[in-house]
Motif scaffolding. Sequence first.
Motif, PDB file in Angstrom:
ATOM      1  N   GLU A   1       8.806 -31.448   4.815  1.00 39.43           N
ATOM      2  CA  GLU A   1       7.908 -31.583   5.969  1.00 39.43           C
ATOM      3  C   GLU A   1       7.032 -30.347   6.081  1.00 39.43           C
ATOM      4  OE1 GLU A   1      10.478 -32.035   9.295  1.00 39.43           O
ATOM      5  OE2 GLU A   1      11.224 -33.994   8.665  1.00 39.43           O
ATOM      6  N   ARG A   2       5.819 -30.548   6.579  1.00 35.09           N
ATOM      7  CA  ARG A   2       4.901 -29.423   6.809  1.00 35.09           C
ATOM      8  C   ARG A   2       4.798 -29.170   8.305  1.00 35.09           C
ATOM      9  NH1 ARG A   2       0.038 -32.206   3.325  1.00 35.09           N
ATOM     10  NH2 ARG A   2       1.257 -32.620   1.433  1.00 35.09           N
ATOM     11  N   HIS A   3       4.932 -27.935   8.699  1.00 35.92           N
ATOM     12  CA  HIS A   3       4.816 -27.607  10.123  1.00 35.92           C
ATOM     13  C   HIS A   3       3.868 -26.433  10.311  1.00 35.92           C
ATOM     14  CE1 HIS A   3       8.078 -30.266  11.457  1.00 35.92           C
ATOM     15  NE2 HIS A   3       8.652 -29.969  10.296  1.00 35.92           N
ATOM     16  N   PHE A   4       2.921 -26.623  11.217  1.00 36.86           N
ATOM     17  CA  PHE A   4       1.958 -25.562  11.503  1.00 36.86           C
ATOM     18  C   PHE A   4       2.434 -24.688  12.653  1.00 36.86           C
ATOM     19  CE2 PHE A   4      -1.236 -24.150  14.511  1.00 36.86           C
ATOM     20  CZ  PHE A   4      -1.958 -23.264  13.733  1.00 36.86           C
ATOM     21  N   GLY A   5       2.111 -23.404  12.576  1.00 41.41           N
ATOM     22  CA  GLY A   5       2.336 -22.522  13.718  1.00 41.41           C
ATOM     23  C   GLY A   5       1.333 -21.387  13.684  1.00 41.41           C
ATOM     24  N   HIS A   6       0.898 -20.942  14.876  1.00 40.98           N
ATOM     25  CA  HIS A   6       0.009 -19.777  14.903  1.00 40.98           C
ATOM     26  C   HIS A   6       0.766 -18.532  14.448  1.00 40.98           C
ATOM     27  CE1 HIS A   6      -2.382 -22.443  17.509  1.00 40.98           C
ATOM     28  NE2 HIS A   6      -3.412 -21.735  17.069  1.00 40.98           N
ATOM     29  N   ALA A   7       2.067 -18.553  14.662  1.00 46.09           N
ATOM     30  CA  ALA A   7       2.910 -17.463  14.182  1.00 46.09           C
ATOM     31  C   ALA A   7       4.238 -18.052  13.748  1.00 46.09           C
ATOM     32  CB  ALA A   7       3.129 -16.430  15.276  1.00 46.09           C
ATOM     33  N   VAL A   8       4.905 -17.346  12.841  1.00 49.48           N
ATOM     34  CA  VAL A   8       6.206 -17.806  12.353  1.00 49.48           C
ATOM     35  C   VAL A   8       7.222 -16.685  12.560  1.00 49.48           C
ATOM     36  CG1 VAL A   8       7.512 -18.561  10.327  1.00 49.48           C
ATOM     37  CG2 VAL A   8       5.132 -19.298  10.621  1.00 49.48           C
ATOM     38  N   LEU A   9       8.355 -17.028  13.180  1.00 50.55           N
ATOM     39  CA  LEU A   9       9.411 -16.040  13.417  1.00 50.55           C
ATOM     40  C   LEU A   9      10.617 -16.377  12.544  1.00 50.55           C
ATOM     41  CD1 LEU A   9       7.618 -15.546  15.897  1.00 50.55           C
ATOM     42  CD2 LEU A   9       9.661 -15.539  17.317  1.00 50.55           C
ATOM     43  N   LEU A  10      11.002 -15.463  11.705  1.00 50.51           N
ATOM     44  CA  LEU A  10      12.212 -15.685  10.921  1.00 50.51           C
ATOM     45  C   LEU A  10      13.384 -14.991  11.608  1.00 50.51           C
ATOM     46  CD1 LEU A  10      10.873 -15.109   7.288  1.00 50.51           C
ATOM     47  CD2 LEU A  10      10.950 -17.216   8.633  1.00 50.51           C
ATOM     48  N   CYS A  11      14.357 -15.784  11.994  1.00 48.10           N
ATOM     49  CA  CYS A  11      15.543 -15.243  12.678  1.00 48.10           C
ATOM     50  C   CYS A  11      16.741 -15.800  11.926  1.00 48.10           C
ATOM     51  CB  CYS A  11      15.565 -15.692  14.131  1.00 48.10           C
ATOM     52  SG  CYS A  11      13.988 -15.489  14.951  1.00 48.10           S
ATOM     53  N   THR A  12      16.771 -15.534  10.653  1.00 50.43           N
ATOM     54  CA  THR A  12      17.647 -16.294   9.768  1.00 50.43           C
ATOM     55  C   THR A  12      18.894 -15.541   9.332  1.00 50.43           C
ATOM     56  OG1 THR A  12      16.180 -15.563   8.009  1.00 50.43           O
ATOM     57  CG2 THR A  12      15.820 -17.760   8.869  1.00 50.43           C
ATOM     58  N   GLY A  13      19.152 -14.391   9.949  1.00 51.55           N
ATOM     59  CA  GLY A  13      20.420 -13.717   9.687  1.00 51.55           C
ATOM     60  C   GLY A  13      20.436 -12.946   8.380  1.00 51.55           C
ATOM     61  N   GLY A  14      21.615 -12.488   8.031  1.00 49.21           N
ATOM     62  CA  GLY A  14      21.749 -11.581   6.885  1.00 49.21           C
ATOM     63  C   GLY A  14      22.019 -12.300   5.577  1.00 49.21           C
ATOM     64  N   TYR A  15      22.130 -11.497   4.524  1.00 49.51           N
ATOM     65  CA  TYR A  15      22.259 -12.057   3.174  1.00 49.51           C
ATOM     66  C   TYR A  15      23.592 -11.680   2.534  1.00 49.51           C
ATOM     67  CZ  TYR A  15      20.249  -7.371   2.516  1.00 49.51           C
ATOM     68  OH  TYR A  15      19.995  -6.032   2.595  1.00 49.51           O
ATOM     69  N   GLY A  16      24.614 -11.481   3.373  1.00 48.73           N
ATOM     70  CA  GLY A  16      25.923 -11.073   2.860  1.00 48.73           C
ATOM     71  C   GLY A  16      26.502 -12.038   1.832  1.00 48.73           C
ATOM     72  N   ASN A  17      26.037 -13.284   1.853  1.00 47.23           N
ATOM     73  CA  ASN A  17      26.583 -14.266   0.913  1.00 47.23           C
ATOM     74  C   ASN A  17      26.120 -14.043  -0.519  1.00 47.23           C
ATOM     75  OD1 ASN A  17      28.364 -15.645   2.468  1.00 47.23           O
ATOM     76  ND2 ASN A  17      26.981 -17.329   2.982  1.00 47.23           N
ATOM     77  N   VAL A  18      25.269 -13.045  -0.745  1.00 49.30           N
ATOM     78  CA  VAL A  18      24.971 -12.649  -2.130  1.00 49.30           C
ATOM     79  C   VAL A  18      26.289 -12.357  -2.846  1.00 49.30           C
ATOM     80  CG1 VAL A  18      23.989 -10.809  -3.560  1.00 49.30           C
ATOM     81  CG2 VAL A  18      22.700 -11.696  -1.635  1.00 49.30           C
ATOM     82  N   PHE A  19      27.255 -11.843  -2.065  1.00 49.29           N
ATOM     83  CA  PHE A  19      28.539 -11.440  -2.636  1.00 49.29           C
ATOM     84  C   PHE A  19      29.500 -12.614  -2.821  1.00 49.29           C
ATOM     85  CE2 PHE A  19      26.716  -7.640  -0.842  1.00 49.29           C
ATOM     86  CZ  PHE A  19      27.084  -6.640  -1.715  1.00 49.29           C
ATOM     87  N   TYR A  20      29.034 -13.811  -2.616  1.00 49.63           N
ATOM     88  CA  TYR A  20      29.838 -15.040  -2.591  1.00 49.63           C
ATOM     89  C   TYR A  20      30.905 -14.961  -1.502  1.00 49.63           C
ATOM     90  CZ  TYR A  20      32.522 -19.154  -3.697  1.00 49.63           C
ATOM     91  OH  TYR A  20      33.163 -20.362  -3.592  1.00 49.63           O
ATOM     92  N   LEU A  21      31.843 -14.022  -1.642  1.00 50.88           N
ATOM     93  CA  LEU A  21      32.854 -13.897  -0.595  1.00 50.88           C
ATOM     94  C   LEU A  21      32.367 -12.906   0.455  1.00 50.88           C
ATOM     95  CD1 LEU A  21      36.227 -13.780  -2.532  1.00 50.88           C
ATOM     96  CD2 LEU A  21      35.252 -15.662  -1.218  1.00 50.88           C
ATOM     97  N   SER A  22      32.303 -13.373   1.681  1.00 49.20           N
ATOM     98  CA  SER A  22      31.936 -12.483   2.771  1.00 49.20           C
ATOM     99  C   SER A  22      32.455 -13.124   4.040  1.00 49.20           C
ATOM    100  CB  SER A  22      30.420 -12.315   2.849  1.00 49.20           C
ATOM    101  OG  SER A  22      29.845 -13.437   3.490  1.00 49.20           O
ATOM    102  N   THR A  23      32.249 -12.434   5.158  1.00 53.50           N
ATOM    103  CA  THR A  23      32.682 -13.046   6.420  1.00 53.50           C
ATOM    104  C   THR A  23      31.590 -13.944   6.981  1.00 53.50           C
ATOM    105  OG1 THR A  23      31.866 -11.238   7.777  1.00 53.50           O
ATOM    106  CG2 THR A  23      34.108 -11.036   6.942  1.00 53.50           C
ATOM    107  N   ASN A  24      30.473 -14.064   6.277  1.00 63.53           N
ATOM    108  CA  ASN A  24      29.414 -14.970   6.734  1.00 63.53           C
ATOM    109  C   ASN A  24      29.875 -16.425   6.635  1.00 63.53           C
ATOM    110  OD1 ASN A  24      27.799 -12.778   7.071  1.00 63.53           O
ATOM    111  ND2 ASN A  24      26.287 -13.354   5.534  1.00 63.53           N
TER     112      ASN A  24
END
Lengths: 247, 659, 223
Positions: free
Chosen positions: B216-239
């Motif tokens: 889907e395509r969604h337009f916005g005058h601004a985009v806010l990324l509130c997507t949390g951390g990337y701890g799962n790079v480590f596969y095992l994490s508390t995420n």
Amino acid sequence: MNLTLKIWRQNSGKEQGQLVTYPVKDISPDMSFLEMFDVLNEQLVSKNESPIVFDHDCREGICGMCSMVINGRAHGPKTGITTCQLHMRSFKDGDTIVVEPWRAQAFPVIKDLTVDRTAFERIQSKGGFVSVNTGTAQDANCLPIPKDDADASFNAAACIGCGACVATCKNASAMLFVAAKVSQFALLPQGKIEATARVKNMVAQMDLEGFGSCTNTGACEIECPKGISLENIARMNREYLVANCKD
Amino acid sequence: MSKLDSKIPEGNVEQKWTKYKASVALVNPSNKRNLEIIVVGSGLAGASAAASLAELGYKVKVFCYQDSARRAHSIAAQGGINAAKNYQNDGDSIYRLFYDTVKGGDYRAREGNVYRLAEVSNSIIDQCVAQGVPLAREYGGMLSNRSFGGTQVQRTFYAAGQTGQQLLLGAYSALNRQIGLGTVDMYARHEMLEVVKIDDKARGIIARDMVTGKLERHFGHAVLLCTGGYGNVFYLSTNAMGCNATAAWKAHKKGAFFGNPCFTQIHPTCIPVSGDHQSKLTLMSESLRNDGRIWVPKKKDDIRKGNEIPEEERDYYLERRYPAFGNLVPRDVASRAAKERCDEGHGVGASRMAVFLDFKAAIDRFGKSQAKKLSIENPTPAQLKEFGKQVVEEKYGNLFTMYEQITGENPYEVPMRIYPAVHYTMGGLWVDYNLMTTVQGLYCLGEANFSDHGANRLGASALMQGLADGYFVIPYTIGAYLSKEIAVKPIPTTHEAFVAAENEAQAQINKFFAIKGSKSVDHFHKRLGKIMWEKCGMARNEKGLKEAIVEIRELRDEFWKDLRVTGKPDEMNPELEKASRVADFLELGELMCMDALNRSESCGGHFRIESQTEEGEALRKDDEFAYVAAWEYKGNYTYEMHKEELKFETIKIAQRSYK
Amino acid sequence: MSNTSPNFLTSSIGKKFLMGLTGLFLISFLVVHVLINACIYFNDGGVTFNMAAHFMANNIIIRVVEVGLFLGIILHVVQALILTLQNGKARPQKYAVQNSAVSSKWYSRSMGLLGTLLLMFLIVHLANFWVPTKIAVFKGEEHNTFESLKTVFANPIIVAVYLLGLVSLFYHLLHGFQSAFQTFGLNHKKYTPAIKACGFWYAVLITLLFASMPITLYLGLIK
């Protein structure tokens, strides 16, 4: 240990589903129930079959995403935990385990063990809040709240919205969930201002979604992973009566 | 001039935010109605931002990959939320919270941002209480506080062990109110796959409906990324299992710089890995360290059970090394010390990768004081033990139950086994004071940005930052940008930039299915995690990091040659979702190693073995590394680093010591 | 927030409220019923009993209350039917395996079944006693209810039917009594155990008293 799994497979909400039997071998008792599913899915992928779709996220019993009826019980044989907190040491070698999705008209199956719980969202948006805009709040300690009330409110707010109450109830009633929300606010002075409209609107939406009604069997309280009490349902009934007497 | 302008307002640190608020451009209410904002992620930062912006009158769309906004992983935070209320009259102040946060972050955070965070922390508590968040209270009806993460003041507000859940439900209720009012459109079970840029400004996103598989395509005058951390790079994490870096990473590849990617926090008190099947790690609240004692056997490879090892054969290594703070040293110090002991062969449990957290002394101590309280003279040892257990149960009962559920061991009888695990990522998209990334109109809030915690986050500060960004920062700072956008009419999603972005996303999906390899996504993810944990984990060195970079590149090549994604693109397909996330982790992991390699100092959660004192403590190099490393993507897996120098005008920079 | 709620009585809680209200009304009726019936234990050849029965059959106030009683029963039954239908629709696809016994009592889950048995029993019961009385009143004759008691309960099959009906009544009351209070919103740590105890003893006493009557009559202990 070796187990026989009978798992509900359903390609989409539009198609019919059925229980499919999968044997699994060498399962460690230290595995969680969902890790056992990971093992099975890994096997299915290696055979180029499509893995079983199930909802899960935090895997520590708090997000409320996981949702399986295991051998006829929501979240499995133990009380006070979610599916993701269930470990295989609760089963015996050679067991047959039947796994089904939450079943309710208001929770249609999306795929396999995944159901659509957005009915809960719509109920929430009808009144599960206090109408206060950001920035308008007074100092937090200007409003002393008796500890017992705050604790009771907290106990109601401990609901994780998983839907086990609906899955368990013989009528697929959502009363425990809605009551927990109504109670959380009804117990606090902040919530009292809108109490009348809140309970009426939330109950109206609950009815609209096609949940059954409560027949006070108490099963939801037993199977609720967070131990939400039936007292909340009584409180909601009371709030609802009072609200309807008012106008 | 550097490409990076942090836009920190001039003036005293105490005055910056006040002056900023007084002078920032405003958007007229009638214009707000015509401005659309996209919020990706519905955790504390996302939900609070979406609700607050909608209250202001903006048109908001919120996206989350879970089936409900309420399930975002903010919900799992146990401990609490800091605020400088000084309700306990113990000398706390905004300045102290600011100071502690900068110091705790090992002087790698911006003073201006952190001061603002401390300043708005009080309003967060007010707002949450007004929303009906049932925070813990005293018998007099006032809010209760506790001390957390080794601070010397009691500034942490909490709701039993579920502070994250209760705060998130507060923000979620505010969000729901707006959904009910029709000012927010909620898109659950949607995953953002691309940022759409038009004339160098973020103008929308491409999202995949995870139920139908449609893009889907969604337009916005601004985009806010509130997507949390990337701890799962480590596969095992508390995420949570679904936590991912895709939104941030796609934004990075579209021009948003990535700040300090190597700064990850390892939490010392997690339940250890029990086997290869392990899918995630469970954290146990840090509060356990208040009463539990951490030790390992003095003898190497001691396979006896914890309670069978006599007192004189135990090494209470934290108490030995850090007599002043003992078991309460900060997270990074405690974690490294545990790793050091296990690497030396003193680890316990089947995997030898765990240390004991023992409550026997606490049970004895509590038992005696309880017996005194009950005026029991000459209590029997059994009585004492029973009393002690009761007190421990009251304080930590839920954690003990959780431990028993997971391990099958009774922690009242045998010491718990714990081991550090990846918990939080301080790094993230680089943002300026307005929380805007290096892409115009693209904002980043909460854990997903890099800004406030420096090289190490203090306990109970994550919730504070998420809500500060969402409730009290972005509603002001977004005006600075949107006030100049009022003339921009909504751009139809038939615009070529939308088409191109969707094609990009579609191409990647097609590529996954075209590989038809033999290995599952999890297979690659686990291998990536192993490389990261071993070579870019708690202790890093040049050799290991260089090896890791090579290994990750090889793994990435293998991934794109031998991946198997089953099923179809146009259906609910978790394998596809995972593939798209792991593809990004395979790139981000490399950048993390590059950043760790570049930063040849030790600071906070980042420990370079080459940079330590004679006693084995972290050695910071302020003259060389007092900067934010902001990485720019230059295409084809190449990156260019930009430095944002950190100026400490208010706080005197000093070496941390917990001895 | 504004209030957009529909009618109370058509809501799920409203319907339950009516169930509880009519249920409690019927429960209170049972007390009157059992007390009048207990007049047989004067063992005076049915004199006291017949007096009481006559009073009940002819007093104008009782006549009005009786209409209310029938309305109560009908309302209780109709609401139950509507709720059962709705509740059935709430779960169109049933579980393949169900393990309900761990979380609730069988009789709590079987109120519909128990109610249906009770309704069937009620029809038999009305045909046995109420209809003949009414016919007598209509004809202006004196009806000896005590005699018809003895006649009816001379038949062991009818006695067995009555005892089965009373077993249904017992379980129906066991759940229904306390359930009504929960529906009215009365759930309290201190008082709910008392309500539950009342419900239990009420169900036991009412059922035992009623059951004793056909048995004693059949055995000829009442003359």
